[in-house]
Design a protein around this motif. Structure first.
Motif, PDB file in Angstrom:
ATOM      1  N   ALA A 157       0.852  -1.195   0.000  1.00 14.72           N
ATOM      2  CA  ALA A 157       0.000   0.000   0.000  1.00 14.72           C
ATOM      3  C   ALA A 157       0.885   1.242   0.000  1.00 14.72           C
ATOM      4  CB  ALA A 157      -0.910   0.003   1.226  1.00 14.72           C
ATOM      5  N   LEU A 158       0.244   2.391  -0.242  1.00 12.24           N
ATOM      6  CA  LEU A 158       0.967   3.671  -0.229  1.00 12.24           C
ATOM      7  C   LEU A 158       0.245   4.650   0.690  1.00 12.24           C
ATOM      8  CD1 LEU A 158       1.104   2.504  -3.361  1.00 12.24           C
ATOM      9  CD2 LEU A 158       2.149   4.706  -3.822  1.00 12.24           C
ATOM     10  N   VAL A 159       1.020   5.391   1.483  1.00  9.01           N
ATOM     11  CA  VAL A 159       0.492   6.539   2.205  1.00  9.01           C
ATOM     12  C   VAL A 159       1.224   7.750   1.620  1.00  9.01           C
ATOM     13  CG1 VAL A 159       0.213   7.707   4.426  1.00  9.01           C
ATOM     14  CG2 VAL A 159      -0.009   5.207   4.287  1.00  9.01           C
ATOM     15  N   VAL A 160       0.452   8.611   0.941  1.00  7.83           N
ATOM     16  CA  VAL A 160       1.016   9.726   0.177  1.00  7.83           C
ATOM     17  C   VAL A 160       0.587  11.036   0.834  1.00  7.83           C
ATOM     18  CG1 VAL A 160       1.181  10.723  -2.156  1.00  7.83           C
ATOM     19  CG2 VAL A 160       0.808   8.273  -1.887  1.00  7.83           C
ATOM     20  N   THR A 182       6.143  -3.927 -13.887  1.00 12.22           N
ATOM     21  CA  THR A 182       7.295  -4.832 -13.714  1.00 12.22           C
ATOM     22  C   THR A 182       7.043  -6.010 -12.772  1.00 12.22           C
ATOM     23  OG1 THR A 182       8.602  -2.803 -13.974  1.00 12.22           O
ATOM     24  CG2 THR A 182       9.814  -4.748 -13.274  1.00 12.22           C
ATOM     25  N   TYR A 183       6.080  -5.855 -11.861  1.00  5.92           N
ATOM     26  CA  TYR A 183       5.897  -6.899 -10.836  1.00  5.92           C
ATOM     27  C   TYR A 183       4.449  -7.399 -10.827  1.00  5.92           C
ATOM     28  CZ  TYR A 183      10.293  -4.726  -9.495  1.00  5.92           C
ATOM     29  OH  TYR A 183      11.569  -4.224  -9.520  1.00  5.92           O
ATOM     30  N   PRO A 184       4.119  -8.316 -11.751  1.00  4.09           N
ATOM     31  CA  PRO A 184       2.725  -8.781 -11.883  1.00  4.09           C
ATOM     32  C   PRO A 184       2.174  -9.475 -10.637  1.00  4.09           C
ATOM     33  CG  PRO A 184       4.226 -10.119 -13.222  1.00  4.09           C
ATOM     34  CD  PRO A 184       5.012  -8.967 -12.725  1.00  4.09           C
ATOM     35  N   ASN A 185       3.064  -9.974  -9.771  1.00  3.31           N
ATOM     36  CA  ASN A 185       2.590 -10.698  -8.578  1.00  3.31           C
ATOM     37  C   ASN A 185       2.475  -9.819  -7.334  1.00  3.31           C
ATOM     38  OD1 ASN A 185       2.427 -13.112 -10.035  1.00  3.31           O
ATOM     39  ND2 ASN A 185       4.632 -13.467  -9.770  1.00  3.31           N
ATOM     40  N   ILE A 186       2.701  -8.506  -7.524  1.00  6.81           N
ATOM     41  CA  ILE A 186       2.489  -7.580  -6.398  1.00  6.81           C
ATOM     42  C   ILE A 186       1.177  -6.839  -6.637  1.00  6.81           C
ATOM     43  CG2 ILE A 186       3.340  -5.537  -5.162  1.00  6.81           C
ATOM     44  CD1 ILE A 186       6.177  -6.398  -5.774  1.00  6.81           C
ATOM     45  N   LYS A 187       0.351  -6.809  -5.614  1.00  4.43           N
ATOM     46  CA  LYS A 187      -0.946  -6.130  -5.732  1.00  4.43           C
ATOM     47  C   LYS A 187      -0.970  -4.905  -4.807  1.00  4.43           C
ATOM     48  CE  LYS A 187      -5.896  -6.853  -5.231  1.00  4.43           C
ATOM     49  NZ  LYS A 187      -6.931  -7.532  -4.445  1.00  4.43           N
ATOM     50  N   ILE A 188      -1.314  -3.743  -5.384  1.00  3.66           N
ATOM     51  CA  ILE A 188      -1.461  -2.535  -4.557  1.00  3.66           C
ATOM     52  C   ILE A 188      -2.894  -2.513  -4.028  1.00  3.66           C
ATOM     53  CG2 ILE A 188      -1.447  -0.005  -4.562  1.00  3.66           C
ATOM     54  CD1 ILE A 188       0.746  -0.223  -6.775  1.00  3.66           C
ATOM     55  N   VAL A 189      -3.034  -2.656  -2.715  1.00  2.00           N
ATOM     56  CA  VAL A 189      -4.377  -2.779  -2.140  1.00  2.00           C
ATOM     57  C   VAL A 189      -4.971  -1.444  -1.695  1.00  2.00           C
ATOM     58  CG1 VAL A 189      -4.145  -5.200  -1.449  1.00  2.00           C
ATOM     59  CG2 VAL A 189      -3.406  -3.398   0.140  1.00  2.00           C
ATOM     60  N   SER A 190      -4.119  -0.426  -1.526  1.00  2.00           N
ATOM     61  CA  SER A 190      -4.652   0.852  -1.057  1.00  2.00           C
ATOM     62  C   SER A 190      -3.664   1.991  -1.324  1.00  2.00           C
ATOM     63  CB  SER A 190      -4.922   0.761   0.454  1.00  2.00           C
ATOM     64  OG  SER A 190      -5.557   1.928   0.918  1.00  2.00           O
ATOM     65  N   VAL A 191      -4.218   3.139  -1.741  1.00  2.00           N
ATOM     66  CA  VAL A 191      -3.434   4.381  -1.833  1.00  2.00           C
ATOM     67  C   VAL A 191      -4.217   5.424  -1.045  1.00  2.00           C
ATOM     68  CG1 VAL A 191      -2.435   6.155  -3.330  1.00  2.00           C
ATOM     69  CG2 VAL A 191      -2.591   3.795  -4.165  1.00  2.00           C
ATOM     70  N   THR A 205      -2.583   4.451   8.312  1.00  2.00           N
ATOM     71  CA  THR A 205      -1.808   3.201   8.276  1.00  2.00           C
ATOM     72  C   THR A 205      -2.501   2.113   9.090  1.00  2.00           C
ATOM     73  OG1 THR A 205       0.247   4.430   7.998  1.00  2.00           O
ATOM     74  CG2 THR A 205       0.443   2.177   8.830  1.00  2.00           C
ATOM     75  N   LYS A 206      -2.987   2.485  10.272  1.00  2.00           N
ATOM     76  CA  LYS A 206      -3.682   1.506  11.121  1.00  2.00           C
ATOM     77  C   LYS A 206      -4.916   0.943  10.413  1.00  2.00           C
ATOM     78  CE  LYS A 206      -3.957   2.997  15.535  1.00  2.00           C
ATOM     79  NZ  LYS A 206      -3.942   4.045  16.589  1.00  2.00           N
ATOM     80  N   SER A 207      -5.653   1.815   9.717  1.00  2.00           N
ATOM     81  CA  SER A 207      -6.852   1.321   9.029  1.00  2.00           C
ATOM     82  C   SER A 207      -6.481   0.432   7.831  1.00  2.00           C
ATOM     83  CB  SER A 207      -7.781   2.468   8.611  1.00  2.00           C
ATOM     84  OG  SER A 207      -7.181   3.240   7.604  1.00  2.00           O
ATOM     85  N   ILE A 208      -5.379   0.760   7.143  1.00  2.00           N
ATOM     86  CA  ILE A 208      -4.911  -0.093   6.027  1.00  2.00           C
ATOM     87  C   ILE A 208      -4.519  -1.469   6.569  1.00  2.00           C
ATOM     88  CG2 ILE A 208      -3.048  -0.440   4.335  1.00  2.00           C
ATOM     89  CD1 ILE A 208      -2.982   2.630   3.914  1.00  2.00           C
ATOM     90  N   LEU A 209      -3.776  -1.482   7.675  1.00  2.00           N
ATOM     91  CA  LEU A 209      -3.309  -2.749   8.249  1.00  2.00           C
ATOM     92  C   LEU A 209      -4.472  -3.599   8.762  1.00  2.00           C
ATOM     93  CD1 LEU A 209      -0.146  -1.457  10.178  1.00  2.00           C
ATOM     94  CD2 LEU A 209      -0.177  -2.807   8.075  1.00  2.00           C
ATOM     95  N   GLN A 210      -5.475  -2.924   9.313  1.00  2.00           N
ATOM     96  CA  GLN A 210      -6.656  -3.627   9.816  1.00  2.00           C
ATOM     97  C   GLN A 210      -7.424  -4.301   8.675  1.00  2.00           C
ATOM     98  OE1 GLN A 210      -8.273  -0.882  12.498  1.00  2.00           O
ATOM     99  NE2 GLN A 210      -8.726  -2.436  14.018  1.00  2.00           N
ATOM    100  N   ASN A 214      -2.868  -9.495   5.292  1.00  2.00           N
ATOM    101  CA  ASN A 214      -1.721 -10.142   4.639  1.00  2.00           C
ATOM    102  C   ASN A 214      -0.731  -9.169   4.003  1.00  2.00           C
ATOM    103  OD1 ASN A 214      -2.784 -12.735   5.213  1.00  2.00           O
ATOM    104  ND2 ASN A 214      -4.210 -12.502   3.493  1.00  2.00           N
ATOM    105  N   ILE A 215      -0.931  -7.890   4.259  1.00  2.00           N
ATOM    106  CA  ILE A 215      -0.079  -6.885   3.602  1.00  2.00           C
ATOM    107  C   ILE A 215       1.390  -7.074   3.993  1.00  2.00           C
ATOM    108  CG2 ILE A 215      -0.162  -5.017   5.316  1.00  2.00           C
ATOM    109  CD1 ILE A 215      -0.813  -3.139   2.897  1.00  2.00           C
TER     110      ILE A 215
END
Length: 315
Positions: A157-160, A182-191, A205-210, A214-215
């Motif tokens: 995930a990204l925190v911008v 470049t990385y087909p097996n990496i999934k971005i779950v949240s920005v 960050t806490k809400s993303i982790l919650q 599996n992040i």
């Protein structure tokens, strides 16, 4: 033999007496205000120190100011209005919103005040140049490092800091585009966007982790965002790969301890110095490149004390 500096002073003084007769500053005092995106991060203090050094070297008067937080677009516009009213010789500007300031910058252009963008450009060709990091390339490097550390597979995930400034957009896009291409097996779950505020970024960050048990890793796209990710992971007792951006004491300590895998560092002192230098060159009528690339490095525990890296880190 006339020295370069003496010649420069003469050229600018002549230009000032001709074009800025109404200025509230004496003709022999070349005034170049810098309006920055903020003041609270160590990054901006380092930019200011570079600008101050250039002011000494080029014998010009420089002021440096920015709003209390990087969410205060209106406050920044007020600051810009206020410095333009003082009829400066030139202006340095780091936009919080790449579009909001354009009407004011058009006024500066009409008054023949050269504008040098720094750190974060504007969606306009008004600035004579932009002194900045290649943020897309730097964030792409952060993505490569993240991929290497998580085995090129899993959720990240990204925190911008924001989606209105050039740096926010470019760092987000640089990271996301590199992962997708470049990385087909990496999934971005949240920005998510935390305004560069570490408390807000901690909660995000806490809400993303919650929401994503599996992040494997999170990229924090500026100093405040990265510290927020660090604190959020710590509060949730989650062991993830964290890659930051910028420097400052907390990030450096986290990199040394291993709590943060590494971070991108810019050259903030160089950004401040080059902004003032470019403004002086513009006043002399010198041609400037569209972008002044001030460089970046990735640092981690293995190279944080390397002299080349240590020179661009700050507390």
């Amino acid at each position: 033999m006339v020295t370069k500096r003496k010649l420069l002073s003469t050229v600018i003084a002549l230009g000032l007496s001709a074009g800025f007769a109404g200025s509230s500053f004496a003709a022999d005092e070349i005034y170049i205000p810098l309006v920055s995106k903020g003041f609270q991060h160590q990054f901006w203090q380092a930019v200011k120190s570079g600008a101050d050094q250039a002011a000494k070297d080029f014998k010009v008067k420089v002021t440096f100011e920015g709003p209390e937080t990087e969410a205060m677009v209106d406050k920044q516009i007020d600051m810009l209005t206020s410095v333009l009213a003082k009829k400066p010789a030139a202006l340095g500007f780091a936009a919080l919103d790449s579009k909001a300031a354009i009407p004011l910058l058009k006024k500066a252009q009409a008054a023949k005040i050269p504008v040098v963008a720094f750190d974060s450009g504007v969606d306009s060709d008004i600035p004579v140049t932009t002194a900045t990091t290649d943020n897309k390339a730097a964030a792409a490097l952060a993505a490569d490092k993240m991929a290497g550390l998580i085995g090129s597979a899993g959720e990240v995930a990204l925190v911008v800091h924001d989606q209105t400034s050039r740096t926010g957009v470019d760092r987000r896009d640089g990271f996301v585009e590199r992962i997708k291409s470049t990385y087909p097996n990496i999934k971005i779950v949240s920005v998510q966007y935390g305004g560069g505020d570490q408390l807000k970024s901690t909660e995000i960050t806490k809400s993303i982790l919650q929401a994503n048990p599996n992040i494997k890793g999170i990229f924090g796209a500026n100093e405040g965002s990265a510290i927020g990710v660090l604190n959020g992971a710590k509060e949730m007792k989650r062991n993830i790969i964290i890659i930051g951006y910028d420097s400052g004491k907390q990030q450096k300590d986290a990199v040394r301890s291993g709590a943060m895998a590494g971070a991108i560092t810019q050259n903030p002192v160089g950004i401040g110095y080059k902004t003032v230098e470019a403004a002086v060159k513009a006043l002399k009528g010198e041609k400037l490149p569209k972008i002044i690339d001030t460089g970046f490095y990735f640092y981690d525990k293995s190279n944080i004390d390397d002299p080349k890296i240590a020179a661009v880190l700050y507390d």
